[in-house]
Write a protein that holds these residues in place. Sequence first.
Motif, PDB file in Angstrom:
ATOM      1  N   PHE A  80       0.845  -1.330   0.073  1.00 21.67           N
ATOM      2  CA  PHE A  80      -0.201   0.021   0.210  1.00 21.67           C
ATOM      3  C   PHE A  80       0.943   1.356   0.174  1.00 21.67           C
ATOM      4  N   THR A  81       1.694   1.345   0.831  1.00 28.53           N
ATOM      5  CA  THR A  81       2.552   2.580   1.099  1.00 28.53           C
ATOM      6  C   THR A  81       3.687   2.785  -0.065  1.00 28.53           C
ATOM      7  N   LEU A  82       4.063   1.549  -0.601  1.00 29.33           N
ATOM      8  CA  LEU A  82       5.035   1.813  -1.973  1.00 29.33           C
ATOM      9  C   LEU A  82       4.103   2.252  -3.016  1.00 29.33           C
ATOM     10  N   ALA A  83       3.087   1.650  -3.286  1.00 34.36           N
ATOM     11  CA  ALA A  83       2.343   2.106  -4.342  1.00 34.36           C
ATOM     12  C   ALA A  83       1.927   3.694  -4.389  1.00 34.36           C
ATOM     13  N   ILE A  84       1.612   4.005  -3.147  1.00 37.66           N
ATOM     14  CA  ILE A  84       1.407   5.402  -2.905  1.00 37.66           C
ATOM     15  C   ILE A  84       2.486   6.061  -3.340  1.00 37.66           C
ATOM     16  N   THR A  85       3.704   6.048  -2.821  1.00 40.79           N
ATOM     17  CA  THR A  85       4.849   6.558  -2.654  1.00 40.79           C
ATOM     18  C   THR A  85       5.353   6.795  -3.943  1.00 40.79           C
ATOM     19  N   TYR A  86       5.412   5.540  -4.698  1.00 39.12           N
ATOM     20  CA  TYR A  86       6.122   5.466  -6.203  1.00 39.12           C
ATOM     21  C   TYR A  86       5.106   5.548  -7.460  1.00 39.12           C
ATOM     22  N   ARG A  87       3.900   5.764  -7.138  1.00 44.87           N
ATOM     23  CA  ARG A  87       2.993   5.800  -8.248  1.00 44.87           C
ATOM     24  C   ARG A  87       3.229   6.924  -9.544  1.00 44.87           C
ATOM     25  N   ASP A  88       3.885   7.903  -8.999  1.00 42.40           N
ATOM     26  CA  ASP A  88       4.209   8.944 -10.063  1.00 42.40           C
ATOM     27  C   ASP A  88       5.797   8.867 -10.472  1.00 42.40           C
TER      28      ASP A  88
ATOM     29  N   THR B 124     -10.216  -8.407  -5.303  1.00 42.36           N
ATOM     30  CA  THR B 124     -11.173  -9.650  -4.837  1.00 42.36           C
ATOM     31  C   THR B 124     -10.571 -11.027  -5.194  1.00 42.36           C
ATOM     32  N   ILE B 125     -10.365 -10.729  -6.335  1.00 42.33           N
ATOM     33  CA  ILE B 125      -9.937 -12.209  -6.876  1.00 42.33           C
ATOM     34  C   ILE B 125      -8.664 -12.503  -6.379  1.00 42.33           C
ATOM     35  N   LEU B 126      -7.798 -11.610  -6.008  1.00 40.92           N
ATOM     36  CA  LEU B 126      -6.384 -11.956  -5.450  1.00 40.92           C
ATOM     37  C   LEU B 126      -6.609 -12.671  -3.910  1.00 40.92           C
ATOM     38  N   MET B 127      -7.745 -12.062  -3.385  1.00 36.43           N
ATOM     39  CA  MET B 127      -8.121 -12.373  -2.011  1.00 36.43           C
ATOM     40  C   MET B 127      -8.565 -14.028  -2.124  1.00 36.43           C
ATOM     41  N   TRP B 128      -9.268 -14.453  -2.974  1.00 33.85           N
ATOM     42  CA  TRP B 128      -9.796 -15.869  -3.265  1.00 33.85           C
ATOM     43  C   TRP B 128      -8.703 -16.680  -3.526  1.00 33.85           C
TER      44      TRP B 128
ATOM     45  N   VAL C 147      -0.987 -11.306  -1.356  1.00 33.90           N
ATOM     46  CA  VAL C 147      -1.535 -10.116  -0.544  1.00 33.90           C
ATOM     47  C   VAL C 147      -0.622  -8.834  -0.585  1.00 33.90           C
ATOM     48  N   PHE C 148       0.639  -8.871  -0.961  1.00 34.50           N
ATOM     49  CA  PHE C 148       1.253  -7.657  -1.252  1.00 34.50           C
ATOM     50  C   PHE C 148       0.878  -7.000  -2.358  1.00 34.50           C
ATOM     51  N   VAL C 149       0.416  -7.705  -3.494  1.00 33.70           N
ATOM     52  CA  VAL C 149      -0.053  -7.084  -4.601  1.00 33.70           C
ATOM     53  C   VAL C 149      -1.460  -6.628  -4.324  1.00 33.70           C
ATOM     54  N   MET C 150      -2.332  -7.167  -3.534  1.00 36.35           N
ATOM     55  CA  MET C 150      -3.510  -6.383  -3.087  1.00 36.35           C
ATOM     56  C   MET C 150      -3.196  -5.027  -2.466  1.00 36.35           C
TER      57      MET C 150
END
Length: 304
Positions: free
Chosen positions: A86-94, A224-228, A265-268
């Motif tokens: 979550f934090t890495l995606a927010i930090t490096y999204r740009d 949701t798919i990754l959760m299952w 889980v990480f990808v979620m």
Amino acid sequence: MADDFYDSQPFAARSPSLDIPLQMTREGNFEQNSRMENIVDLKALSGLRGLVAMHILIFHCFIYSEFRFNLQGSVSMPIFFLLSGFTLAITYRDVKFQDCCRTHTETQAAVSANEHVATPARVMSPAKFYRNRFARVAPVYYLTTLLTVPLVFLGQAGSPVSALPGSLVISFLGVSTWFLFAGGGPLNGPSWTVSTLALWWWFFPCTIGEYLRIRTCSLMKYVTILMWVQFFVGVVLVVGIGVTTGSAGTGFYIGTFHPLSRWPVFVMGCLAGIWRARLPDHRERSSAHSAMGPEEEIRFPCCC
């Protein structure tokens, strides 16, 4: 590693004339922050990490005591995996990572179809990302590993003295869970988490661009798919291996520790971070609500 956490600023506003974020300085003034579309406050997540870490600490205190009382600390580990993504995606999204899977032109073309996706504003080498990760994690990781060495000779560590050379190598390389502790477990037992996260961090510069290509309205569908997927992988590993080998513990270790089995889980977390970053800032939502009529509504990124 302040560069990794410029999102977690206490206050941000937008200029009424320019769609460029303004950030409050310590002197109380505003300065333009063109690096971001929407500053996301991550301070609360630090508190959540602290609570989860306390649960795991108490779990280890009891499970290795004479009471052998199991507080199920393992169930809290996915929270760390989610928060990391979550934090890495927010930090490096740009960020556009150089020489990673796609050219800059391809990345721009891929995101241009989605109005919520910002064209990468910064260019960074994967090597710098790895240095940032190393600088943040390695000092404490190696310090706690070295402090554990005397405990091995006192019989207070998870590894016997005979396994010390293999455990030292595995711990130094940070790959203990990659091979399911085949070369020896980490000297500092709980540090296996770093080994699991390290593989995901290794591939992050190449995979974040693919996650950003996903349309906003599809992000939660993939979550949701990754959760299952994660659920059924866990069931297959624990039950399947338990039935075939007579040892459910082996399946538990693979399903809990191995980075490939926990990667969903990480990808979620990454997808959730991208979805959160594309949400309108709460101040914008408040302004929009006040300007709308009674029959109008705000369309959030989860709607197509």
